[in-house]
Design a protein around this motif. Structure first.
Motif, short mmCIF file in Angstrom:
data_model
loop_
_atom_site.label_atom_id
_atom_site.label_comp_id
_atom_site.label_asym_id
_atom_site.label_seq_id
_atom_site.Cartn_x
_atom_site.Cartn_y
_atom_site.Cartn_z
N ARG A 106 100.46 34.49 -12.98
CA ARG A 106 99.93 35.63 -13.74
C ARG A 106 98.67 35.24 -14.52
N ARG A 107 98.64 34.03 -15.05
CA ARG A 107 97.42 33.58 -15.73
C ARG A 107 96.26 33.51 -14.75
N ILE A 108 96.50 32.99 -13.57
CA ILE A 108 95.45 32.88 -12.57
C ILE A 108 94.84 34.25 -12.28
N CYS A 109 95.69 35.22 -12.03
CA CYS A 109 95.19 36.56 -11.69
C CYS A 109 94.62 37.29 -12.89
N GLY A 110 95.17 37.03 -14.08
CA GLY A 110 94.71 37.74 -15.26
C GLY A 110 93.42 37.20 -15.85
N GLU A 111 93.13 35.90 -15.63
CA GLU A 111 91.98 35.28 -16.29
C GLU A 111 90.79 35.04 -15.37
N LEU A 112 90.98 35.14 -14.07
CA LEU A 112 89.89 34.85 -13.15
C LEU A 112 89.30 36.13 -12.56
N PRO A 113 87.99 36.11 -12.26
CA PRO A 113 87.35 37.28 -11.65
C PRO A 113 87.58 37.31 -10.14
N GLY A 114 87.29 38.44 -9.54
CA GLY A 114 87.27 38.54 -8.08
C GLY A 114 88.64 38.52 -7.44
N LEU A 143 103.64 39.90 -5.80
CA LEU A 143 102.32 39.27 -5.68
C LEU A 143 101.22 40.30 -5.89
N ALA A 144 101.39 41.49 -5.32
CA ALA A 144 100.40 42.54 -5.49
C ALA A 144 100.35 43.01 -6.93
N GLU A 145 101.50 43.15 -7.55
CA GLU A 145 101.55 43.61 -8.94
C GLU A 145 100.90 42.59 -9.88
#
Length: 289
Positions: free
Chosen positions: A195-203, A223-225
Motif C-alpha cells: 500500500r505504501r508503494i502504490c500510495g507514495e509513488l507516481p505512475g 491488488l487493484a484496490e
C-alpha cells in the motif's frame, strides 16, 4: 496499433492488467489462446527452459534477445520482456533495450541489481548505487527516443532487500523522473508495504506474484484496490508444468500410464498444426484421400 501502443492504451484504461509469464514460444501461444491481454517474459523461466540454469546471471544478452524474438513471433499479444540489469553499464542498457525493441518487445524491464543478478526472491541480492541505477533508466529512455518506438520502460528496484523500503521508494521515484513508465518495487514483505508503494509513488505500479516468495499473494481485486496497474505471475506456469512433467516421468519410470495427459488432437491444435494445414491448402491442389 503496435503492441506497445496497445499495451499503453490497456494500462490507461485503469483496469488491473494480469499477465502470466512465459519462458518460450509454446507457453506464449497458450497464454494468448486462454484469452489474456498481454504477457510477461520471465528471465527466471527463460534461463530455466533455454539453458537449464538458475536465474543467477548465467544467461547472456544474446540468448535473452533471441528468446524475445521467438516469443514475439509466436503471439500477437504485447510482450513485456525482462532485460535484467541491461547486461552491463548504461551503454549496454541502451543496446539491450534497442535489441529487445527490434525483436518485438512492447515493454522492457531494467533493474538495479549488480551483475551477476539474482532472482528477486532468492539469496544474495545486491544493488548498484542510486546514481548508477538511475543512469540505467535514463539510458533505456534514451534508447527508446533514438529508436522512435513507443516501447514502455519498466524500472525495477531490489533495494528493499538490503537497504529498506524507504530507499526503494526513493529510487523508484527517481526512475519515474528519468523516464520509466511502470515502477516495480520488488519483494515487499506485507500488504502494508504494498500500500505504501502504490500510495507514495507516481505512475503505474507493478506487483510480482511469486508463489512461495517474500510478497503476499493477494486476490486480484485487492491488488487493484491497493492501486497496482499490473500484476505479473512469473513462475505459475513453469511450476505447474514442471510438477506435471515430474509426475508423468515418475509414472513412466514405474511402468504406469501417466495421468492427466492432454489428448493428442488437442496437443496438435495447441502447437498449431490445424492453422498450418489450413494455410498449406493455399499452395497445393493435392487433397487427402
Amino acid at each position: 496499433m503496435s503492441p506497445a501502443t496497445r499495451l499503453r492504451a490497456r494500462l490507461e484504461s485503469g483496469k488491473l492488467l494480469v499477465t502470466p509469464s512465459c519462458g518460450d514460444a509454446l507457453t506464449a501461444r497458450l497464454i494468448e489462446r486462454t484469452g489474456f491481454e498481454a504477457m510477461f517474459m520471465s528471465g527466471f523461466a527463460v534461463s530455466a527452459s533455454r539453458i537449464g540454469a538458475p536465474d543467477a546471471g548465467l544467461i547472456s544478452y544474446g540468448e535473452m534477445r533471441d528468446a524475445v524474438r521467438d516469443i514475439c513471433a509466436a503471439t500477437r499479444l504485447p510482450v513485456m520482456a525482462d532485460g535484467d540489469t541491461g547486461y552491463g553499464n548504461a551503454m549496454n542498457v541502451r543496446r539491450t533495450v534497442t535489441g529487445y525493441m527490434r525483436a518485438g518487445a512492447a515493454a522492457v524491464m531494467v533493474e538495479d541489481q549488480v551483475a551477476p543478478k539474482r532472482c528477486g526472491h532468492t539469496r544474495g541480492k545486491l544493488v548498484v548505487d542510486r546514481v548508477e541505477a538511475v543512469d540505467r533508466i535514463r539510458a533505456a529512455a534514451d534508447a527508446r527516443a533514438e529508436e522512435g518506438r513507443d516501447v514502455l520502460i519498466i524500472a525495477r528496484t531490489d533495494a528493499r532487500h538490503a537497504h529498506g523500503l524507504d530507499e526503494a521508494l526513493a529510487r523508484a521515484e527517481a526512475f519515474h523522473a528519468a523516464g520509466a513508465d511502470i515502477l516495480f518495487v520488488e519483494a515487499p514483505h506485507s500488504e502494508e508495504e504494498m500500500r505504501r508503494i502504490c500510495g507514495e509513488l507516481p505512475g503505474w505500479k507493478m506487483a510480482n506474484m511469486v508463489e512461495g516468495g517474500a510478497t503476499p499473494i493477494l486476490p486480484q481485486e485487492i491488488l487493484a484496490e491497493i492501486g497496482y496497474a499490473h500484476a505479473a505471475y512469473p513462475l505459475t506456469l513453469m511450476a505447474a508444468a514442471m510438477q506435471a512433467m515430474e509426475q508423468a516421468l515418475e509414472a513412466l519410470r514405474h511402468d504406469r500410464p501417466p495421468m492427466g495427459l492432454m489428448p493428442f488432437a488437442a496437443l496438435r491444435e495447441r502447437v498449431g498444426f490445424e492453422d498450418y494445414y489450413a494455410a498449406e491448402q493455399r499452395y497445393s491442389d493435392r487433397r487427402e484421400p
